[in-house]
Design a protein around this motif. Sequence first.
Motif, PDB file in Angstrom:
ATOM      1  N   THR A   1       0.842  -1.200   0.000  1.00  0.00           N
ATOM      2  CA  THR A   1       0.000   0.000   0.000  1.00  0.00           C
ATOM      3  C   THR A   1       0.874   1.245   0.000  1.00  0.00           C
ATOM      4  OG1 THR A   1      -1.722  -1.181   1.234  1.00  0.00           O
ATOM      5  CG2 THR A   1      -1.836   1.228   1.211  1.00  0.00           C
ATOM      6  N   ALA A   2       1.919   1.218   0.828  1.00  0.00           N
ATOM      7  CA  ALA A   2       2.840   2.349   0.904  1.00  0.00           C
ATOM      8  C   ALA A   2       3.682   2.473  -0.362  1.00  0.00           C
ATOM      9  CB  ALA A   2       3.743   2.210   2.128  1.00  0.00           C
ATOM     10  N   SER A   3       4.193   1.347  -0.866  1.00  0.00           N
ATOM     11  CA  SER A   3       5.057   1.412  -2.052  1.00  0.00           C
ATOM     12  C   SER A   3       4.266   1.820  -3.294  1.00  0.00           C
ATOM     13  CB  SER A   3       5.773   0.076  -2.274  1.00  0.00           C
ATOM     14  OG  SER A   3       4.859  -0.979  -2.492  1.00  0.00           O
ATOM     15  N   ALA A   4       3.010   1.371  -3.405  1.00  0.00           N
ATOM     16  CA  ALA A   4       2.171   1.773  -4.541  1.00  0.00           C
ATOM     17  C   ALA A   4       1.865   3.267  -4.467  1.00  0.00           C
ATOM     18  CB  ALA A   4       0.871   0.972  -4.549  1.00  0.00           C
ATOM     19  N   ALA A   5       1.598   3.762  -3.248  1.00  0.00           N
ATOM     20  CA  ALA A   5       1.350   5.195  -3.071  1.00  0.00           C
ATOM     21  C   ALA A   5       2.591   6.010  -3.437  1.00  0.00           C
ATOM     22  CB  ALA A   5       0.941   5.480  -1.624  1.00  0.00           C
ATOM     23  N   ALA A   6       3.763   5.517  -3.034  1.00  0.00           N
ATOM     24  CA  ALA A   6       5.010   6.205  -3.364  1.00  0.00           C
ATOM     25  C   ALA A   6       5.244   6.230  -4.869  1.00  0.00           C
ATOM     26  CB  ALA A   6       6.185   5.524  -2.658  1.00  0.00           C
ATOM     27  N   MET A   7       4.931   5.118  -5.523  1.00  0.00           N
ATOM     28  CA  MET A   7       5.092   5.042  -6.973  1.00  0.00           C
ATOM     29  C   MET A   7       4.150   6.022  -7.672  1.00  0.00           C
ATOM     30  SD  MET A   7       6.561   3.557  -9.533  1.00  0.00           S
ATOM     31  CE  MET A   7       6.214   3.731 -11.284  1.00  0.00           C
ATOM     32  N   ALA A   8       2.906   6.097  -7.225  1.00  0.00           N
ATOM     33  CA  ALA A   8       1.929   7.009  -7.827  1.00  0.00           C
ATOM     34  C   ALA A   8       2.322   8.466  -7.590  1.00  0.00           C
ATOM     35  CB  ALA A   8       0.544   6.731  -7.261  1.00  0.00           C
ATOM     36  N   LEU A   9       2.860   8.744  -6.415  1.00  0.00           N
ATOM     37  CA  LEU A   9       3.321  10.103  -6.112  1.00  0.00           C
ATOM     38  C   LEU A   9       4.450  10.497  -7.068  1.00  0.00           C
ATOM     39  CD1 LEU A   9       2.761  12.295  -3.845  1.00  0.00           C
ATOM     40  CD2 LEU A   9       4.880  11.481  -2.804  1.00  0.00           C
ATOM     41  N   GLY A  10       5.384   9.562  -7.297  1.00  0.00           N
ATOM     42  CA  GLY A  10       6.471   9.810  -8.225  1.00  0.00           C
ATOM     43  C   GLY A  10       5.983   9.993  -9.651  1.00  0.00           C
ATOM     44  N   HIS A  11       4.935   9.242 -10.017  1.00  0.00           N
ATOM     45  CA  HIS A  11       4.355   9.379 -11.350  1.00  0.00           C
ATOM     46  C   HIS A  11       3.761  10.765 -11.537  1.00  0.00           C
ATOM     47  CE1 HIS A  11       1.095   8.781 -14.425  1.00  0.00           C
ATOM     48  NE2 HIS A  11       2.133   8.274 -15.062  1.00  0.00           N
TER      49      HIS A  11
END
Length: 339
Positions: A181-191
């Motif tokens: 959940t955290a890593s997906a959120a971090a990836m989306a933030l970077g996107h």
Amino acid sequence: MELAIIIAVVVVALVFDYTNGFHDAANAIATSVSTRALTPRVALGLAAVMNFIGAFLGQKVAKTVSEVISFPADMLANDASHALVVVVAGLAGAITWNMITWYYGLPSSSSHALIGGLVGAALAAGVTVSWDTVMEKVVIPMLISPVFAFAAGFAVMLAIMWIFRRVNPHKANRNFKLAQTASAAAMALGHGLQDAQKTMGVIFLALLAGGYVGADDDLPLWVIFAAAAAISAGTWAGGWRIMRTLGRRIIHLDPARGFAAESVAASVLYTTAYAFEAPISTTHTITSAVMGVGATKRFSAVRWGVARSIVVAWVSTFPAAGAVAAFVYLVCRYVFQLP
């Protein structure tokens, strides 16, 4: 007339931003969905929100995009509408390539489609291309970032396997599902940080051509908000074809590998945006990280045939989008009888 064209450029840019959102939605959530860490709708909602927030976190990438081409002073002074047509043609090339690769489920780069479109239209129009910017901040990062993401994904996954070698596999999977959940959120933030800024850069270029901003001005708040909203809406619309390719066709991921791939990709996105001001491809980055973590099972576990077709799409993106953009520009030049 110029104001009407500027409005048209902004609308087309936001359409591109929207297609970027649904084309690249899979970047942030495919791994989480494929491991069943998140349901598709929850993952899309999370990605949409984080994309929106990420768009407000910087302007360096937008500035880089706006510097890829530069219009002659006499064109801006005497015929700014001509310069705006070049921008529209560049966007048309990028949107066309996005739709083609979306239709075939290939995770190509919206970023490189945009840069390729701008360069193709500029060359057709005889507009100056900043090749130093293209080489240093587009081409070189385009080549290095996937290699680094693959190697880092492989190394991080090996470290995870060693650190958690004595942990019960079921317990480890459960914990990594939560961590995703955290890593997906971090990836989306970077996107959002990377890709929304690219649209901002194009809109800034149009405003610059129209004389509404200066080269050293900051991005207007409305530009940031509009780009953030468009990419967020596109993300919510989803990109199921590409999600299937990233999440299952390359390799079947488990939660630990999904977490590793997302964490590596997010780190690369943040580093290149802040340290190098480089508009890298989120697609290239996460796909390479997925292949890297997958290779820790065994190299044959990665479906290299699928990976090969993705690489072909990567290599084709820049020239294909540029060719379409050049064609659109030449058509517009003939129709509107531009000098």
